[in-house]
Design a protein around this motif. Structure first.
Motif, PDB file in Angstrom:
ATOM      1  N   ARG A 177      53.628  86.597  72.545  1.00 22.27           N
ATOM      2  CA  ARG A 177      53.981  85.540  73.483  1.00 22.27           C
ATOM      3  C   ARG A 177      53.205  85.769  74.773  1.00 22.27           C
ATOM      4  NH1 ARG A 177      58.599  82.148  74.272  1.00 22.27           N
ATOM      5  NH2 ARG A 177      58.009  80.679  75.922  1.00 22.27           N
ATOM      6  N   GLN A 178      52.419  84.791  75.183  1.00 20.07           N
ATOM      7  CA  GLN A 178      51.613  84.949  76.378  1.00 20.07           C
ATOM      8  C   GLN A 178      52.376  84.535  77.636  1.00 20.07           C
ATOM      9  OE1 GLN A 178      48.211  82.607  74.726  1.00 20.07           O
ATOM     10  NE2 GLN A 178      46.976  84.357  75.372  1.00 20.07           N
ATOM     11  N   PHE A 179      52.172  85.296  78.691  1.00 17.83           N
ATOM     12  CA  PHE A 179      52.673  84.984  80.029  1.00 17.83           C
ATOM     13  C   PHE A 179      54.203  84.883  80.085  1.00 17.83           C
ATOM     14  CE2 PHE A 179      48.295  83.453  79.742  1.00 17.83           C
ATOM     15  CZ  PHE A 179      47.726  84.218  80.753  1.00 17.83           C
ATOM     16  N   TYR A 180      54.844  85.824  79.415  1.00 20.11           N
ATOM     17  CA  TYR A 180      56.265  86.051  79.615  1.00 20.11           C
ATOM     18  C   TYR A 180      56.455  86.662  81.007  1.00 20.11           C
ATOM     19  CZ  TYR A 180      59.404  85.422  75.562  1.00 20.11           C
ATOM     20  OH  TYR A 180      60.239  84.927  74.598  1.00 20.11           O
ATOM     21  N   VAL A 181      57.686  86.720  81.475  1.00 22.02           N
ATOM     22  CA  VAL A 181      57.950  87.407  82.744  1.00 22.02           C
ATOM     23  C   VAL A 181      57.654  88.897  82.611  1.00 22.02           C
ATOM     24  CG1 VAL A 181      59.748  88.109  84.357  1.00 22.02           C
ATOM     25  CG2 VAL A 181      59.615  85.735  83.628  1.00 22.02           C
ATOM     26  N   ALA A 182      58.152  89.519  81.543  1.00 23.39           N
ATOM     27  CA  ALA A 182      57.956  90.953  81.354  1.00 23.39           C
ATOM     28  C   ALA A 182      56.486  91.260  81.074  1.00 23.39           C
ATOM     29  CB  ALA A 182      58.831  91.451  80.205  1.00 23.39           C
ATOM     30  N   ALA A 200      55.418  79.196  88.193  1.00 26.56           N
ATOM     31  CA  ALA A 200      56.169  79.398  86.960  1.00 26.56           C
ATOM     32  C   ALA A 200      55.350  80.332  86.065  1.00 26.56           C
ATOM     33  CB  ALA A 200      56.412  78.061  86.266  1.00 26.56           C
ATOM     34  N   HIS A 201      55.999  81.334  85.491  1.00 25.91           N
ATOM     35  CA  HIS A 201      55.242  82.399  84.822  1.00 25.91           C
ATOM     36  C   HIS A 201      54.357  81.874  83.689  1.00 25.91           C
ATOM     37  CE1 HIS A 201      58.154  82.630  81.382  1.00 25.91           C
ATOM     38  NE2 HIS A 201      59.026  82.294  82.311  1.00 25.91           N
ATOM     39  N   GLU A 202      54.848  80.935  82.880  1.00 27.79           N
ATOM     40  CA  GLU A 202      54.053  80.458  81.754  1.00 27.79           C
ATOM     41  C   GLU A 202      52.931  79.513  82.179  1.00 27.79           C
ATOM     42  OE1 GLU A 202      57.017  78.963  79.029  1.00 27.79           O
ATOM     43  OE2 GLU A 202      56.989  80.866  77.931  1.00 27.79           O
ATOM     44  N   LYS A 203      52.968  79.050  83.438  1.00 28.59           N
ATOM     45  CA  LYS A 203      51.925  78.158  83.938  1.00 28.59           C
ATOM     46  C   LYS A 203      50.913  78.881  84.816  1.00 28.59           C
ATOM     47  CE  LYS A 203      54.986  74.095  83.907  1.00 28.59           C
ATOM     48  NZ  LYS A 203      55.610  73.035  84.738  1.00 28.59           N
ATOM     49  N   ILE A 204      51.069  80.180  84.975  1.00 26.88           N
ATOM     50  CA  ILE A 204      50.249  80.903  85.943  1.00 26.88           C
ATOM     51  C   ILE A 204      48.747  80.812  85.653  1.00 26.88           C
ATOM     52  CG2 ILE A 204      50.163  83.268  84.971  1.00 26.88           C
ATOM     53  CD1 ILE A 204      51.159  84.232  87.768  1.00 26.88           C
ATOM     54  N   PRO A 205      48.295  80.764  84.358  1.00 25.94           N
ATOM     55  CA  PRO A 205      46.842  80.668  84.156  1.00 25.94           C
ATOM     56  C   PRO A 205      46.259  79.303  84.498  1.00 25.94           C
ATOM     57  CG  PRO A 205      47.968  80.618  82.044  1.00 25.94           C
ATOM     58  CD  PRO A 205      49.006  80.943  83.085  1.00 25.94           C
TER      59      PRO A 205
END
Length: 268
Positions: A177-182, A200-205
Motif C-alpha cells: 500500500r503506497q503512502f499510508y500514514v505509517a 492528505a497522506h495518500e495525495k502527497i505525491p
C-alpha cells in the motif's frame, strides 16, 4: 537533521474526521467514551509505543496532541505510558481547525526553522519498523541530489501488514500500500513553513516529488473497532493468526510482543 513526529491522541479537532458529529460536544463525547479510550490505550501500549522505544536511531521527537478537556485520569495514564520514552511529549490544545493547529505545532517544534527538518505522522494504533528513523535519514542522504531546489520531498515505504489485536494475540496479512500514514516521511527545506500535515497522506505525491521503497515489513496498520477510516462501509481485509515464526518476526521488526498483546487485551 531534526526529525519530528506528530501523533493525535483522540484530539477533538474541528474537521479531520471521516466520522461526522453534530457538534464539538458530540465529538468529544465520542472520542472520550471509556470503551473507545480503553481500546486506544491498549493499542498505544502494545503496538504504537514499543517500536519507538526500540528505534535504532533514537534522535527524533514525538509530539502527542490531546485536547485541553482530556480527562485527567486518562492524561495520567498517558503520562505513565510514555515515562520511559524521552522523545515523547504531550501537547494540549482546545478544539481548533485540524490542519491549522497541527501545522502550527509542527512549525513551533522546529529548533532552527532556517535549517531543513524531517517530519512524520504517527497514528496511535499503528507501528513502524524499528529502523524507520534510520532508513528515513539514509534515504534523504542517499537521494540528496534529487531534492535539488524542491522545498519538500516525500519518502514512502510501501510494504507492511494489516493486523488485528486482541485476547488471542495477533492476526495479520501482508500488504502493499503506497503512502499510508505509517512509514511515510517528509523532508522540509529550511525557511519553508509547509508541514506533513498540509497534505492528505495518500495525495502527497500530487504536490511534491516522492520516492517509494519496497523494503519488506516496514509498517503495521491496525484494524480495530474505532478506526475512523473504517466506520463507514469498506471492503473487509481477511487476516489470519500469526505463526510462532511470524510472532518472532513481529518482535524483531516492530517490537510488538504477542504475549504482551494477549495479556493487555485479556485484562478486565
Amino acid at each position: 537533521m531534526q526529525a519530528i513526529g506528530l501523533c493525535r491522541f483522540s484530539y477533538p479537532a474541528l474537521g479531520g474526521f471521516q466520522v461526522e458529529h453534530e457538534d464539538i460536544d458530540d465529538r468529544i463525547a465520542y472520542l472520550y467514551a471509556d470503551a473507545r479510550l480503553e481500546e486506544r490505550f491498549r493499542l498505544l501500549e502494545t503496538v504504537a509505543l514499543p517500536c519507538l522505544r526500540a528505534q535504532t536511531d533514537p534522535d527524533f521527537s514525538l509530539i502527542i496532541v490531546i485536547g485541553d478537556q482530556f480527562p485527567k485520569h486518562h492524561e495520567k495514564r498517558l503520562e505513565g505510558l510514555i515515562a520511559d520514552l524521552p522523545q515523547a511529549l504531550i501537547h494540549k490544545e482546545p478544539p481548533r481547525n485540524q490542519r491549522e493547529v497541527m501545522k502550527e505545532i509542527l512549525n513551533d517544534a522546529r529548533i532552527n526553522p532556517a535549517e531543513p527538518c524531517l517530519q512524520f505522522r504517527y497514528d496511535d494504533d499503528d507501528a513502524v519498523a524499528v529502523n524507520f528513523i534510520a532508513k528515513l535519514r539514509r534515504a534523504v542522504a542517499d537521494g540528496s541530489a534529487l531534492i535539488g531546489g524542491n522545498r519538500t520531498f516525500a519518502y514512502d515505504w510501501n510494504r507492511g501488514f494489516v493486523a488485528e489485536f486482541g485476547p488471542n494475540g495477533i492476526a495479520a496479512v501482508d500488504m502493499f500500500r503506497q503512502f499510508y500514514v505509517a512509514s511515510l516521511g517528509m523532508y522540509i527545506k529550511g525557511n519553508c513553513s509547509q508541514t506533513i500535515m498540509n497534505f492528505a497522506h495518500e495525495k502527497i505525491p500530487r504536490f511534491m516529488p516522492a520516492l517509494s521503497f519496497s523494503d519488506p515489513d516496514m509498517w503495521v496498520r491496525s484494524h480495530n473497532g474505532f478506526n475512523d477510516s473504517r466506520q463507514k462501509k469498506v471492503r473487509p481485509i481477511p487476516v489470519t493468526p500469526l505463526t510462532a515464526k511470524q510472532e518472532q518476526m513481529f518482535r524483531n521488526r516492530f517490537a510488538i510482543d504477542a504475549e504482551h498483546v494477549r495479556r493487555v487485551f485479556s485484562a478486565a
